[in-house]
Design a protein around this motif. Structure first.
Motif, PDB file in Angstrom:
ATOM      1  N   GLY A 376      28.479 -19.980   9.297  1.00  0.00           N
ATOM      2  CA  GLY A 376      27.635 -18.811   9.057  1.00  0.00           C
ATOM      3  C   GLY A 376      26.366 -18.836   9.894  1.00  0.00           C
ATOM      4  O   GLY A 376      25.928 -17.807  10.418  1.00  0.00           O
ATOM      5  N   GLY A 377      25.770 -20.029  10.032  1.00  0.00           N
ATOM      6  CA  GLY A 377      24.588 -20.141  10.876  1.00  0.00           C
ATOM      7  C   GLY A 377      24.882 -19.845  12.336  1.00  0.00           C
ATOM      8  O   GLY A 377      24.054 -19.249  13.046  1.00  0.00           O
ATOM      9  N   LEU A 379      27.249 -17.774  13.429  1.00  0.00           N
ATOM     10  CA  LEU A 379      27.404 -16.328  13.523  1.00  0.00           C
ATOM     11  C   LEU A 379      26.064 -15.597  13.406  1.00  0.00           C
ATOM     12  O   LEU A 379      25.908 -14.483  13.899  1.00  0.00           O
ATOM     13  N   TRP A 380      25.091 -16.229  12.765  1.00  0.00           N
ATOM     14  CA  TRP A 380      23.747 -15.668  12.642  1.00  0.00           C
ATOM     15  C   TRP A 380      23.135 -15.429  14.032  1.00  0.00           C
ATOM     16  O   TRP A 380      22.313 -14.542  14.218  1.00  0.00           O
ATOM     17  N   ARG A 381      23.548 -16.230  15.001  1.00  0.00           N
ATOM     18  CA  ARG A 381      23.007 -16.154  16.356  1.00  0.00           C
ATOM     19  C   ARG A 381      23.787 -15.195  17.250  1.00  0.00           C
ATOM     20  O   ARG A 381      23.540 -15.137  18.463  1.00  0.00           O
ATOM     21  N   LEU A 382      24.716 -14.447  16.666  1.00  0.00           N
ATOM     22  CA  LEU A 382      25.539 -13.537  17.447  1.00  0.00           C
ATOM     23  C   LEU A 382      24.675 -12.469  18.114  1.00  0.00           C
ATOM     24  O   LEU A 382      23.754 -11.915  17.502  1.00  0.00           O
ATOM     25  N   GLU A 383      24.960 -12.171  19.372  1.00  0.00           N
ATOM     26  CA  GLU A 383      24.203 -11.190  20.149  1.00  0.00           C
ATOM     27  C   GLU A 383      25.125 -10.080  20.634  1.00  0.00           C
ATOM     28  O   GLU A 383      26.316 -10.303  20.864  1.00  0.00           O
ATOM     29  N   PRO A 384      24.571  -8.856  20.823  1.00  0.00           N
ATOM     30  CA  PRO A 384      25.375  -7.793  21.429  1.00  0.00           C
ATOM     31  C   PRO A 384      25.894  -8.230  22.797  1.00  0.00           C
ATOM     32  O   PRO A 384      25.169  -8.818  23.590  1.00  0.00           O
ATOM     33  N   GLY A 385      27.130  -7.955  23.051  1.00  0.00           N
ATOM     34  CA  GLY A 385      27.734  -8.361  24.315  1.00  0.00           C
ATOM     35  C   GLY A 385      28.542  -9.631  24.218  1.00  0.00           C
ATOM     36  O   GLY A 385      29.337  -9.936  25.120  1.00  0.00           O
ATOM     37  N   ASP A 386      28.371 -10.403  23.143  1.00  0.00           N
ATOM     38  CA  ASP A 386      29.203 -11.595  22.961  1.00  0.00           C
ATOM     39  C   ASP A 386      30.648 -11.173  22.732  1.00  0.00           C
ATOM     40  O   ASP A 386      30.934 -10.262  21.946  1.00  0.00           O
ATOM     41  N   GLY A 387      31.554 -11.827  23.395  1.00  0.00           N
ATOM     42  CA  GLY A 387      32.962 -11.515  23.247  1.00  0.00           C
ATOM     43  C   GLY A 387      33.613 -12.327  22.145  1.00  0.00           C
ATOM     44  O   GLY A 387      32.965 -13.106  21.434  1.00  0.00           O
ATOM     45  N   TYR A 388      34.920 -12.175  22.025  1.00  0.00           N
ATOM     46  CA  TYR A 388      35.668 -12.885  20.984  1.00  0.00           C
ATOM     47  C   TYR A 388      35.600 -14.400  21.194  1.00  0.00           C
ATOM     48  O   TYR A 388      35.279 -15.154  20.257  1.00  0.00           O
ATOM     49  N   VAL A 389      35.873 -14.857  22.402  1.00  0.00           N
ATOM     50  CA  VAL A 389      35.891 -16.298  22.671  1.00  0.00           C
ATOM     51  C   VAL A 389      34.494 -16.882  22.600  1.00  0.00           C
ATOM     52  O   VAL A 389      34.274 -17.954  22.016  1.00  0.00           O
ATOM     53  N   THR A 390      33.514 -16.198  23.180  1.00  0.00           N
ATOM     54  CA  THR A 390      32.156 -16.747  23.240  1.00  0.00           C
ATOM     55  C   THR A 390      31.393 -16.602  21.929  1.00  0.00           C
ATOM     56  O   THR A 390      30.497 -17.401  21.653  1.00  0.00           O
ATOM     57  N   ALA A 471      23.693 -10.255   8.279  1.00  0.00           N
ATOM     58  CA  ALA A 471      24.541 -10.450   7.102  1.00  0.00           C
ATOM     59  C   ALA A 471      25.176 -11.834   7.115  1.00  0.00           C
ATOM     60  O   ALA A 471      25.263 -12.501   6.072  1.00  0.00           O
ATOM     61  N   PHE A 472      25.610 -12.311   8.286  1.00  0.00           N
ATOM     62  CA  PHE A 472      26.167 -13.655   8.381  1.00  0.00           C
ATOM     63  C   PHE A 472      25.128 -14.695   7.963  1.00  0.00           C
ATOM     64  O   PHE A 472      25.450 -15.688   7.306  1.00  0.00           O
ATOM     65  N   GLY A 473      23.879 -14.473   8.363  1.00  0.00           N
ATOM     66  CA  GLY A 473      22.827 -15.404   7.975  1.00  0.00           C
ATOM     67  C   GLY A 473      22.638 -15.445   6.466  1.00  0.00           C
ATOM     68  O   GLY A 473      22.478 -16.524   5.879  1.00  0.00           O
ATOM     69  N   ALA A 474      22.654 -14.270   5.827  1.00  0.00           N
ATOM     70  CA  ALA A 474      22.532 -14.238   4.370  1.00  0.00           C
ATOM     71  C   ALA A 474      23.707 -14.947   3.704  1.00  0.00           C
ATOM     72  O   ALA A 474      23.537 -15.684   2.714  1.00  0.00           O
ATOM     73  N   SER A 476      25.408 -17.393   4.964  1.00  0.00           N
ATOM     74  CA  SER A 476      25.215 -18.826   5.170  1.00  0.00           C
ATOM     75  C   SER A 476      24.250 -19.412   4.149  1.00  0.00           C
ATOM     76  O   SER A 476      24.449 -20.522   3.638  1.00  0.00           O
ATOM     77  N   LEU A 477      23.214 -18.657   3.805  1.00  0.00           N
ATOM     78  CA  LEU A 477      22.252 -19.135   2.801  1.00  0.00           C
ATOM     79  C   LEU A 477      22.896 -19.221   1.418  1.00  0.00           C
ATOM     80  O   LEU A 477      22.629 -20.164   0.657  1.00  0.00           O
ATOM     81  N   ILE A 478      23.745 -18.263   1.077  1.00  0.00           N
ATOM     82  CA  ILE A 478      24.454 -18.323  -0.211  1.00  0.00           C
ATOM     83  C   ILE A 478      25.371 -19.542  -0.247  1.00  0.00           C
ATOM     84  O   ILE A 478      25.449 -20.256  -1.260  1.00  0.00           O
ATOM     85  N   ALA A 479      26.092 -19.789   0.866  1.00  0.00           N
ATOM     86  CA  ALA A 479      26.960 -20.965   0.931  1.00  0.00           C
ATOM     87  C   ALA A 479      26.139 -22.246   0.828  1.00  0.00           C
ATOM     88  O   ALA A 479      26.608 -23.246   0.254  1.00  0.00           O
ATOM     89  N   LEU A 480      24.915 -22.245   1.359  1.00  0.00           N
ATOM     90  CA  LEU A 480      24.043 -23.419   1.244  1.00  0.00           C
ATOM     91  C   LEU A 480      23.673 -23.682  -0.212  1.00  0.00           C
ATOM     92  O   LEU A 480      23.627 -24.835  -0.652  1.00  0.00           O
TER      93      LEU A 480
END
Length: 498
Positions: A376-377, A379-390, A471-474, A476-480
């Motif tokens: 989750g952390g 995915l929290w760093r996901l940026e526009p333009g990132d592809g499936y593999v990256t 949302a991924f960051g949130a 990740s915090l719940i999973a923590l």
């Protein structure tokens, strides 16, 4: 997914991803009804039980990719279309606890057979639907059938497979199939919708359900029926309270936390569930025995079962949105995009039973939860333009490994030492908390998404990616929080069965 990213109304993940109980009690003197079959029959019994539950897991997502076709054929409004999924969620989540108790009293094989047949009949009605209201009634009936089916499959695993390696092996296969049901549903739904019609996403359940119902009496041993009074007051207040709670969470995901009907639903649920707890504390034969919470390990396990899906199911939903709306994948390709996660779950569950025997539940559970937090952390760093593999592949594999390593030990902790008379109630509560946790988590993550994107600018794909990352960051915090609860509440390695 056809629903716009700003108004997601339902989870697209599994009915909960990995709901197999692990070790149940060593029963005192085996009853004639609980005599374990020989290994060849055990393998067939496992296949029948797994197929029954796989229908439920697959159906939680198989309709998702067909929503545009359903809307076009049956003239659904955008708001009404969300209830194609929500009607199933509401009935399933609200009635799970009742379904578990019905199995204890009426016999779990008998209850499973009834649930599978009802599910198949509802699928037939849905596949033949010619009006929107007709389909919604059919989906609600599917949810009722699923609520009878799911707890009974869990309990039948414990009563048909003897303690030790055989049961662990069976539960490993069962959990892997339950966990990959959502991915199978996405792929199957895409194939059937693209190659035939959305109706076949429902009609395919009919021959499978009939086959399972015919095979159950032949290969699966019935459990003891526990005679006595049915807890009518507890069933009424518990079911109404759970249904109100599920409905309130669904309303929140659609209309936000300030919606009057949502707040009324939460208030009604709180009052009903408080009354339910009072009734259960005084009932001679409660639908949810409060003695289930006397064990510190079990109470901590139930907390984990609520929190871990809350952090994961919303993440699963946004991954589905990203593959289709940001990366431009079609339904079939989006389904296949989840296969690395599915394979990671399956591969991990192949070795978890042996590790569980050797090391106990807690080390595996903490490791798996840590992997989910890290995913989750990432995915929290996901940026526009990132592809499936990256951008997505690595976190999805980590999440699959974490799921495979977490849910089986977590369920093992909850079901260890359960008395036979409580197996169905304990399984029903386990799945109820998983389903409610996933619904709660989705509503929270959707709220985070909406807040992050309300004033965002840029292309739709960029806005979706930015909001999903928050949302991924949130999640990740719940999973923590789930990880911390497990670390503090669980007492360590349980004694292996003898």
């Amino acid at each position: 997914m056809s629903t716009p990213p700003t108004s997601p109304a339902q989870p697209t993940g599994p009915t909960p991803p990995g709901p197999a109980p692990e070790t149940a009690p060593t029963s005192p003197a085996p009853q004639p009804q609980q005599r374990h079959p020989h290994p060849p029959t055990l393998r067939t019994a496992l296949f029948v039980i797994v197929t029954a539950y796989l229908m439920v897991g697959v159906d939680s997502t198989v309709v998702n990719v067909a929503l545009p076709d359903i809307q076009r054929d049956l003239n659904f409004t955008p708001t009404g279309l969300s209830w194609v999924l929500n009607a199933y969620t509401l009935a399933f989540g609200g009635l799970l606890l009742l379904g578990g108790r019905v199995g204890d009293i009426a016999g779990r094989r008998r209850t499973l057979t009834a649930g599978v047949l009802l599910f198949a009949l509802a699928s037939l009605l849905g596949g033949l639907a010619t009006a929107d209201s007709w389909l919604l009634v059919a989906r609600a009936l599917q949810g009722v059938g699923a609520a009878l089916t799911a707890p009974s499959t869990l309990a039948l695993i414990t009563t048909n497979f003897p303690e030790g390696p055989r049961r662990h092996h069976a539960l490993g296969i069962y959990t892997s199939m339950a966990s990959i049901g959502a991915s199978i549903g996405l792929v199957l739904g895409g194939m059937l919708t693209s190659w035939a019609s959305w109706r076949w996403a429902l009609l395919i359940n009919v021959p499978i359900g009939i086959g399972v119902a015919l095979a159950l009496p032949r290969f699966v041993t019935e459990t003891r029926r526990h005679a006595g009074r049915f807890d009518a007051a507890g069933a009424l207040t518990g079911t109404a309270g759970m249904t109100s709670l599920v409905y309130a969470f669904i309303r929140v995901s659609e209309h936000g936390w300030t919606d009057i009907q949502s707040l009324l639903g939460f208030s009604t649920a709180a009052a009903l569930l408080a009354g339910f707890a009072l009734i259960e504390s005084r009932a001679d034969q409660p639908i949810m025995p409060l003695r289930l919470f006397r064990s510190r390990n079990r109470a901590g396990g139930y907390a984990g079962v609520l929190l871990l899906p809350a952090g994961m199911f919303g993440a699963f939903y946004f991954l589905t949105l990203l593959t289709q709306q940001a990366l431009g994948y079609g339904p079939l390709r989006a389904g296949f995009a989840f296969l690395p996660m599915t394979l990671a779950i399956f591969a991990t569950l192949r070795i978890v039973p042996r590790l569980l025997q050797r090391h106990g539940a807690k080390p595996l559970l903490l490791t798996g939860m840590t992997l989910i937090v890290v995913a989750g952390g990432w995915l929290w760093r996901l940026e526009p333009g990132d592809g499936y593999v990256t951008g997505l592949l690595g976190p999805m594999i980590l999440m699959g490994l974490g799921v495979g390593m977490s849910f089986m030990p977590l369920n093992a902790t909850i079901l260890a030492g359960i008395a036979p008379r409580d197996a169905g109630a304990a399984s029903g509560l386990l799945q109820t908390l998983q389903w409610l946790g996933g619904t709660l988590g989705l509503s929270v993550l959707v709220t985070v998404f909406g807040t992050a994107t309300r004033h965002a600018t840029g292309s739709p794909a960029a806005i979706l990616t930015q909001g999903a990352a928050r949302a991924f960051g949130a999640g990740s915090l719940i999973a923590l929080v789930a990880l911390l609860v497990a670390a503090l509440a669980l007492t360590g390695r349980p004694r292996p069965p003898r």
